[in-house]
Design a protein around this motif. Structure first.
Motif, PDB file in Angstrom:
ATOM      1  N   UNK A 182       0.834  -1.214   0.000  1.00 11.03           N
ATOM      2  CA  UNK A 182       0.000   0.000   0.000  1.00 11.03           C
ATOM      3  C   UNK A 182       0.860   1.253   0.000  1.00 11.03           C
ATOM      4  N   UNK A 183       0.361   2.277  -0.634  1.00 11.07           N
ATOM      5  CA  UNK A 183       1.077   3.559  -0.650  1.00 11.07           C
ATOM      6  C   UNK A 183       0.074   4.679  -0.828  1.00 11.07           C
ATOM      7  N   UNK A 184       0.507   5.886  -0.517  1.00 14.33           N
ATOM      8  CA  UNK A 184      -0.304   7.064  -0.821  1.00 14.33           C
ATOM      9  C   UNK A 184       0.065   7.544  -2.206  1.00 14.33           C
TER      10      UNK A 184
ATOM     11  N   UNK B 221      10.509  -5.404  -4.285  1.00 14.77           N
ATOM     12  CA  UNK B 221      11.886  -4.912  -4.171  1.00 14.77           C
ATOM     13  C   UNK B 221      11.863  -3.408  -3.926  1.00 14.77           C
ATOM     14  N   UNK B 222      10.752  -2.772  -4.234  1.00 13.10           N
ATOM     15  CA  UNK B 222      10.534  -1.366  -3.868  1.00 13.10           C
ATOM     16  C   UNK B 222       9.220  -1.310  -3.104  1.00 13.10           C
ATOM     17  N   UNK B 223       9.243  -0.631  -1.950  1.00 15.29           N
ATOM     18  CA  UNK B 223       8.031  -0.501  -1.132  1.00 15.29           C
ATOM     19  C   UNK B 223       7.853   0.956  -0.731  1.00 15.29           C
ATOM     20  N   UNK B 224       7.644   1.823  -1.721  1.00 10.99           N
ATOM     21  CA  UNK B 224       7.534   3.243  -1.371  1.00 10.99           C
ATOM     22  C   UNK B 224       6.277   3.515  -0.541  1.00 10.99           C
ATOM     23  N   UNK B 225       6.401   4.430   0.425  1.00  8.40           N
ATOM     24  CA  UNK B 225       5.217   4.836   1.193  1.00  8.40           C
ATOM     25  C   UNK B 225       4.368   5.785   0.364  1.00  8.40           C
ATOM     26  N   UNK B 226       5.064   6.510  -0.532  1.00  9.26           N
ATOM     27  CA  UNK B 226       4.354   7.469  -1.367  1.00  9.26           C
ATOM     28  C   UNK B 226       4.834   7.356  -2.805  1.00  9.26           C
TER      29      UNK B 226
ATOM     30  N   UNK C  69      -5.129   2.845  -4.449  1.00 11.85           N
ATOM     31  CA  UNK C  69      -4.058   3.258  -5.370  1.00 11.85           C
ATOM     32  C   UNK C  69      -3.169   2.107  -5.827  1.00 11.85           C
ATOM     33  N   UNK C  70      -3.033   1.058  -5.003  1.00 12.30           N
ATOM     34  CA  UNK C  70      -2.100  -0.005  -5.392  1.00 12.30           C
ATOM     35  C   UNK C  70      -2.690  -1.003  -6.388  1.00 12.30           C
ATOM     36  N   UNK C  71      -3.983  -0.855  -6.697  1.00 11.94           N
ATOM     37  CA  UNK C  71      -4.579  -1.801  -7.646  1.00 11.94           C
ATOM     38  C   UNK C  71      -4.125  -1.486  -9.075  1.00 11.94           C
ATOM     39  N   UNK C  72      -3.601  -2.501  -9.779  1.00  6.28           N
ATOM     40  CA  UNK C  72      -3.210  -2.225 -11.155  1.00  6.28           C
ATOM     41  C   UNK C  72      -4.414  -2.354 -12.094  1.00  6.28           C
TER      42      UNK C  72
END
Ligand SMILES: Cc1cc2nc3c(=O)[nH]c(=O)nc-3n(C[C@H](O)[C@H](O)[C@H](O)COP(=O)(O)OP(=O)(O)OC[C@H]3O[C@@H](n4cnc5c(N)ncnc54)[C@H](O)[C@@H]3O)c2cc1C
Ligand code: FES
Ligand code: FES
Lengths: 278, 165
Positions: free
Chosen positions: A5-7, A45-50, B27-30
């Motif tokens: 999850x991210x903003x 491999x990338x878990x950005x918060x935003x 937002x994370x849904x593709x």
């Protein structure tokens, strides 16, 4: 797999994007074409918060004739570059290189800025920009600066770009149309990343030195002193095999690994220099 | 536009196969999951989810893209066409016919992506060579057919030599 999850932020202007990036430094990633960031996020491999999506910033798109240089906006997509009459006329080497990048559907989204910022050592675009003597334009809330591609790629998938900077454009000195060049890569299949590649770009008024770039081998593309010494004169016939092997050895722990890549590089170099002949 | 964590869903408005759709998404849904799970358009397949297999290929504003490499929120305002839309409009009727006639599918998992990719090719190159067809589908994986039959089918559709099954 799915991203964490991210903003999500979708600024409409560059100043807004820069403000967000400096506010969330360290926690935010820029999303351009997404053709590398989305896989990295899917594989966790990338878990950005935003995520700061720059796709709606029109100022970052397009190719401009700026006199001695062409300025290509960071968000210009591969296929826009391939379709550009300006590039076809003034910068055929770049078009030829991008023809080797991935496949049509990927090229519809992937951007030149994303490729330069990612700095994959096997990617065609960073290596080609280095061979063309290009300069990277980076911007932050406080300033804009230009970085020569010679100083830009500073390690494996690492660049001189700072965390609060956005790569806004790349400036490439125009080349005389009649000037020859060579781009040649070895890849397992069409569209794959290169296992080894060589680019030769002879000097001209806007670029005082002959450039030879090797990519797909070390942690970054590099200007090969051994190959640059072979321009002109007797050309590649005076084969710089020992010097090339020394260069490869910088990146390989043992002689054996370098010895495996050496014949590939030698063959590519021979073919590349043959293409420069009128 | 910003979606903060305390506001986990965001509204997207887009046109899919000619119909206006409005949904609230994470937002994370593709885009591929959005098409399948929110709109029930399961013709778009999800294979690798990192851009290499091509099963999720759709048209966004007329260009083929990997729908697994685009967020649904990014398609806000876009025109999306999936294999269902191309099928209903009749645009790929001949391709569907030749795929059947030439045995260009076995399990069918890759087929929607192949059809959308082939339709995109024929829009810009109506009479492609075999090489051009191969190049166009080079980013779409098929684990069953060995590709030759797919190339045959696209060539038959393009050059009007399809046989009735
Ligand atoms: C199946 C497949 C095959 C591929 N084959 C090849 C190939 O053969 N050769 C090749 O070169 N590439 C290949 N790629 C990668 C492709 O070229 C990517 O598009 C490119 O590497 C990244 O560009 P992007 O615009 O998609 O960037 P994104 O994926 O959006 O971003 C990549 C990285 O750069 C950062 N970033 C992006 N834009 C900026 C900016 N303006 N300022 C600062 N940071 C930024 C992002 O935060 C992220 O870290 C392939 C990709 C796929 C999915
Ligand atoms: S699921 Fe999108 S390319 Fe494989
Ligand atoms: S028909 Fe099974 S993957 Fe192509």
């Amino acid at each position: 797999m799915k991203p964490t999850s991210f903003s999500y932020h979708r600024p409409g202007t560059l100043p807004e994007a820069l403000a967000l990036l400096s506010e969330y430094q360290g926690a935010a990633r820029i999303l351009a074409g997404g053709q590398s960031l989305m896989p990295l996020m899917a594989m966790r491999m990338a878990r950005p918060e935003r995520v700061i999506d720059i796709n709606r910033i029109d100022d970052l798109k397009g190719i401009r004739d700026a006199g001695d240089t062409l300025t290509i906006g960071a968000l210009t997509r591969y296929n826009d570059i391939l379709r550009s009459p300006l590039i076809a006329a003034q910068m055929p080497l770049l078009a030829e290189a991008i023809g080797h990048v991935a496949h049509h559907a990927i090229r519809n989204r992937g951007t030149i800025g994303g490729s330069l910022a990612l700095a994959d050592p096997s990617a065609e675009t960073p290596a080609t920009c280095l061979a063309l003597g290009a300069r990277i334009v980076a911007q932050s809330t406080s300033r804009e600066r230009e970085i020569a591609t010679d100083d830009f790629f500073d390690g494996l998938m690492s660049t001189a770009l700072e965390e609060h900077e956005i790569l806004v454009a790349v400036r490439i000195p125009k080349r005389p149309t009649a000037l020859p060049h060579a781009f040649i890569e070895f890849a397992r299949r069409k569209g794959d990343f290169a296992q080894a590649g060589i680019i030769l770009a002879p000097a001209h008024d806007g670029m005082p030195e002959n450039r030879a770039v090797i990519f797909g081998i070390g942690p970054t593309p590099w200007r090969s002193a051994a190959l640059e010494a072979a321009f002109g004169g007797e050309g590649f016939a005076a084969a710089p095999k020992a010097a090339l092997k020394d260069e490869l050895n910088v990146y390989f722990a043992d002689d054996e690994a370098a010895a495996f890549k050496l014949p590939i590089v030698m063959t590519l170099a021979q073919r590349a220099f043959a293409r420069l002949k009128p | 536009m910003t979606v903060s964590p305390d506001e986990p869903e965001v509204v997207v408005r887009l046109t899919v196969n000619g119909a206006a759709e409005t949904r609230s998404v994470s937002p994370r849904q593709h885009l591929a999951d959005f098409l399948r799970d929110e709109l029930g358009l399961t013709g778009t397949h999800v294979g690798c989810e990192h851009g290499v297999c091509g099963a999720c290929t759709v048209l966004v504003d007329g260009d083929i893209v990997r729908s697994c490499l685009m967020l649904a929120v990014q398609a806000d305002g876009a025109v999306v066409d999936t294999v269902e839309g191309l099928s209903d409009s009749g645009e790929i009727a001949v391709l569907q016919q030749t795929f059947l006639a030439r045995n260009a599918l076995q399990c069918g998992f890759c087929t929607p992506g192949m059809l959308v990719t082939a339709a995109d090719l024929l829009r810009s190159v109506p009479e492609p060579t075999r090489e051009e067809v191969r190049e166009a589908i080079s980013a779409n994986y098929c684990r069953c057919t060995g590709y030759h039959a797919i190339v045959d089918a696209v060539m038959a559709a393009a050059h009007g030599t399809e046989q009735k099954p």
